[in-house]
Design a protein around this motif. Sequence first.
Motif, PDB file in Angstrom:
ATOM      1  N   TRP A  39      -1.566   2.199  -4.536  1.00  0.00           N
ATOM      2  CA  TRP A  39      -1.573   1.496  -3.387  1.00  0.00           C
ATOM      3  C   TRP A  39      -1.431   2.028  -2.047  1.00  0.00           C
ATOM      4  O   TRP A  39      -2.190   1.532  -1.308  1.00  0.00           O
ATOM      5  CB  TRP A  39      -0.127   0.345  -3.438  1.00  0.00           C
ATOM      6  N   ASP A  42      -5.050   3.194  -1.675  1.00  0.00           N
ATOM      7  CA  ASP A  42      -5.921   2.075  -0.886  1.00  0.00           C
ATOM      8  C   ASP A  42      -5.416   1.639   0.622  1.00  0.00           C
ATOM      9  O   ASP A  42      -6.221   1.343   1.180  1.00  0.00           O
ATOM     10  CB  ASP A  42      -5.417   0.798  -1.778  1.00  0.00           C
ATOM     11  N   GLN A  43      -4.136   2.005   1.170  1.00  0.00           N
ATOM     12  CA  GLN A  43      -3.851   1.769   2.417  1.00  0.00           C
ATOM     13  C   GLN A  43      -4.271   2.463   3.207  1.00  0.00           C
ATOM     14  O   GLN A  43      -3.840   2.646   4.510  1.00  0.00           O
ATOM     15  CB  GLN A  43      -2.247   1.455   2.380  1.00  0.00           C
ATOM     16  N   ASP A  88       0.346  -4.542  -6.922  1.00  0.00           N
ATOM     17  CA  ASP A  88       0.538  -4.696  -5.198  1.00  0.00           C
ATOM     18  C   ASP A  88       1.841  -4.672  -4.775  1.00  0.00           C
ATOM     19  O   ASP A  88       2.889  -5.156  -5.351  1.00  0.00           O
ATOM     20  CB  ASP A  88      -0.474  -6.061  -4.948  1.00  0.00           C
ATOM     21  N   GLU A  90       4.459  -5.528  -1.166  1.00  0.00           N
ATOM     22  CA  GLU A  90       4.625  -6.203   0.175  1.00  0.00           C
ATOM     23  C   GLU A  90       4.191  -5.335   1.438  1.00  0.00           C
ATOM     24  O   GLU A  90       3.714  -5.726   2.274  1.00  0.00           O
ATOM     25  CB  GLU A  90       5.844  -6.982   0.234  1.00  0.00           C
TER      26      GLU A  90
END
Length: 175
Positions: A39, A42-43, A88, A90
């Motif tokens: 994650w 990906d960010q 995923d 938040e």
Amino acid sequence: MKDLLKLKSSLSEEIENILNAQVKVEAHSSALYLAMSSWCDDQGLDNSSKFFAKQADEEREHMLKLFNYINNRGGRAVSPEITNIPVDFESFRGVFEQTLEQEMFVTEQFNTIADRCMKAKDYVTFNFVQWFLEEQVEEEYVARRILELFDVIGEEGTGRWEIDKHLVKVTFDGE
């Protein structure tokens, strides 16, 4: 023959069961941190991605340390099935909040194991578990310090990038 089988393991059934349960907790932590690594990648949070990949490896090492201990004491270690790993998250801060919660949970589990070992008078396993308890001090410390970066730096503007840049400097010296 049955008497010989009883002597096969120097672990009680209760201790073997709680250690196998902890093997699963460690495997779950490893899988969770691997998901967090992906994650973060990906960010665009490269340092955080590397941090969580390293954490995933450490948790797997912890799992194997427990797994091998069970087998070395004559027990039967069980390879755990891991499910319900999120893909995923938040928020960036939320990932580290979840990390601290996970580490606090692991500490609680090892405290329970240590307590059970004392009650069962399994001092060998109690001694073995001490290493994990000391390791948990470091794990919780680092997660708390990284969360403090969110409070000090904030996520607005270039904050996420600054936090990602600075978290590699968070270390525990044990003093």
